[in-house]
Design an enzyme around this catalytic site. Structure first.
Site, PDB file in Angstrom:
ATOM      1  N   ASP A 254       0.629  -1.428  -0.001  1.00  0.00           N
ATOM      2  CA  ASP A 254      -0.057  -0.013  -0.033  1.00  0.00           C
ATOM      3  C   ASP A 254       0.928   1.162  -0.025  1.00  0.00           C
ATOM      4  O   ASP A 254       1.063   1.911   1.180  1.00  0.00           O
ATOM      5  CB  ASP A 254      -0.720  -0.012   1.109  1.00  0.00           C
ATOM      6  CG  ASP A 254      -2.164   0.974   0.988  1.00  0.00           C
ATOM      7  OD1 ASP A 254      -1.552   1.708   0.223  1.00  0.00           O
ATOM      8  OD2 ASP A 254      -2.875   0.802   1.514  1.00  0.00           O
TER       9      ASP A 254
ATOM     10  N   HIS B 134       0.439   7.253   3.555  1.00  0.00           N
ATOM     11  CA  HIS B 134       0.364   7.136   5.323  1.00  0.00           C
ATOM     12  C   HIS B 134       2.061   7.820   5.345  1.00  0.00           C
ATOM     13  O   HIS B 134       2.659   7.040   6.107  1.00  0.00           O
ATOM     14  CB  HIS B 134       0.214   5.215   4.810  1.00  0.00           C
ATOM     15  CG  HIS B 134      -0.941   5.150   4.888  1.00  0.00           C
ATOM     16  ND1 HIS B 134      -2.056   5.388   5.649  1.00  0.00           N
ATOM     17  CD2 HIS B 134      -1.308   4.725   3.928  1.00  0.00           C
ATOM     18  CE1 HIS B 134      -3.076   5.200   5.360  1.00  0.00           C
ATOM     19  NE2 HIS B 134      -2.420   4.858   4.401  1.00  0.00           N
TER      20      HIS B 134
ATOM     21  N   ILE C  86      -0.967   9.395   8.418  1.00  0.00           N
ATOM     22  CA  ILE C  86      -1.305   8.253   9.758  1.00  0.00           C
ATOM     23  C   ILE C  86      -0.961   6.635   9.241  1.00  0.00           C
ATOM     24  O   ILE C  86      -0.811   5.873   8.204  1.00  0.00           O
ATOM     25  CB  ILE C  86      -3.043   8.732   9.874  1.00  0.00           C
ATOM     26  CG1 ILE C  86      -3.485   8.234   7.711  1.00  0.00           C
ATOM     27  CG2 ILE C  86      -2.815   9.680   9.754  1.00  0.00           C
ATOM     28  CD1 ILE C  86      -5.225   8.616   7.689  1.00  0.00           C
TER      29      ILE C  86
ATOM     30  N   GLY D 274      -5.645   1.606   8.073  1.00  0.00           N
ATOM     31  CA  GLY D 274      -6.707   1.255   8.421  1.00  0.00           C
ATOM     32  C   GLY D 274      -6.461  -0.071   8.372  1.00  0.00           C
ATOM     33  O   GLY D 274      -6.724  -0.708   9.949  1.00  0.00           O
TER      34      GLY D 274
END
Length: 290
Positions: free
Chosen positions: A193, A198, A213, A216
Site C-alpha cells: 500500500d 501514510h 496516518i 487502517g
C-alpha cells in the site's frame, strides 16, 4: 453519474495471478507489530512472536490476504467498468476476510475481483469490492472491502444492511494495549500500500491531516494478532472469518486499546486510541473461530 450501477454489477470479474513466500509473510507480520512486544522483556525471541517472524515456525494470519501478492487486491474492483470516481472522495469504511483453509506460507493463486454490491447511503455510495483467491487445491479466501464514495449517493438504490451493533453492556473479558512504533506505517507500506497519505507529510496536509496516518488495514492486522494471541492460544488455523468497520484514524506512535468480549466461536472487539481520549478506531468487529 460516475457510478453506473448496472454496468458495475454486470462486469466480468478481473483476474490476476499472485505469488507469495515466507519473506512476504514475515514482512507483513513485522508491519503489524510482530516481534515488538509488549512482553516479555525481549519479545524478539519470544516463542509466541517467532511463529510470526521465524521461517522455520511460521504461520500466516488470515489478514495477510489483504496484501498477498504485493498489491491491494482487496481494492481491485475500483478499476471495474462503470466505476469512474475521484479517489479523493473515497474512504475505506470496512473490511472482512473469510478463509476457506489455512493460508500457506508459500503460495501461488488466481485472485478475481469484482463489484459485489452498490448501496445508496444518501450522501455517499458504498461499493462492496469482493476479491476471491484460489489455488490448485481450491478456494483460499474471500475479501470484502466496503468503500464509501462521498457525494455519489442519492440515486435511489438499496441502502444495504446496517453493520452497527450496540456496545456490550458488560465489561470486556480481555483488554490489551498494543503500542504502534513511530516508523510502523513506513514498514507496513512495503507490503504493497504505497498511498503517500501514510508517509508524506505534505500529502497528508493536503488531505487535511496534521501528519501521516497509519493504514487502517495495519490496525486491522494488529487487532487480529492481538485476538489470536490473547484468546486463541496463538493458533491462526482456528480463525474462520474477521470483519470490522473503520471508525477513526490512528497515528504512528500511539497506543491501541483492544477490548474483547468472548462468546462461543466468536470474539467481539472494539479498538480505541489511548492518547486521544480513547477515540474510536475500529467498531463492529468480530472474529469467528473454531
Amino acid at each position: 453519474m460516475p457510478i453506473d450501477v448496472e454496468k458495475a454489477l454486470a462486469a466480468e470479474p478481473r483476474s490476476a495471478h499472485i505469488d507469495w513466500d515466507h519473506k512476504d509473510v514475515q514482512l507483513y507480520h513485522l508491519g503489524i507489530g510482530a516481534g515488538a512486544g509488549p512482553e516479555p522483556a525481549d519479545p524478539a525471541v519470544d516463542p509466541g512472536e517467532l511463529r510470526y517472524t521465524l521461517e522455520s515456525r511460521l504461520q500466516v494470519l488470515p489478514s495477510f490476504a489483504t496484501v498477498a501478492g504485493g498489491g491491494m487486491g482487496s481494492l481491485g474492483g475500483l478499476s471495474s467498468p462503470g466505476i469512474d470516481i475521484d479517489l479523493a472522495a473515497v474512504l475505506h469504511g470496512g473490511q472482512s476476510v473469510r478463509v476457506h483453509r489455512p493460508i500457506p506460507v508459500r503460495g501461488s493463486a488466481v485472485q478475481t475481483s469484482k463489484i459485489a454490491a452498490v448501496y445508496d447511503k444518501g450522501k455517499a455510495a458504498v461499493l462492496v469490492l469482493r476479491s476471491e483467491a484460489a489455488d490448485d487445491e481450491g478456494p483460499l479466501w474471500t475479501n470484502d472491502a466496503r468503500i464509501y464514495v462521498r457525494g455519489e449517493g442519492g440515486f435511489g438504490g438499496d441502502r444495504g444492511p446496517s453493520e452497527r451493533a450496540a456496545r456490550p453492556a458488560v465489561a470486556p473479558d480481555h483488554v490489551v494495549e498494543r503500542p504502534i512504533r513511530p516508523d510502523q506505517a513506513l514498514l507496513y507500506r512495503l507490503s504493497g500500500d504505497w498511498n503517500p497519505l501514510h508517509a508524506d507529510p505534505e500529502f497528508a496536509a493536503r488531505a487535511g491531516f496534521a501528519r501521516p496516518i497509519l493504514h487502517g488495514l495495519c490496525t486491522y492486522g494488529m487487532t487480529l494478532k492481538a485476538v489470536t494471541d490473547t484468546v486463541l492460544g496463538g493458533d491462526v488455523t482456528r480463525i474462520r472469518s474477521y470483519r470490522t468497520r473503520f471508525t477513526g484514524i490512528v497515528h504512528p506512535g500511539e497506543t491501541l486499546r483492544i477490548e474483547m468480549w468472548t462468546a462461543e466461536n466468536e470474539v467481539r472487539v472494539e479498538v480505541r486510541a489511548v492518547e486521544r481520549d480513547d477515540a474510536a478506531v475500529l467498531g463492529d468487529t468480530f472474529v469467528e473461530h473454531s
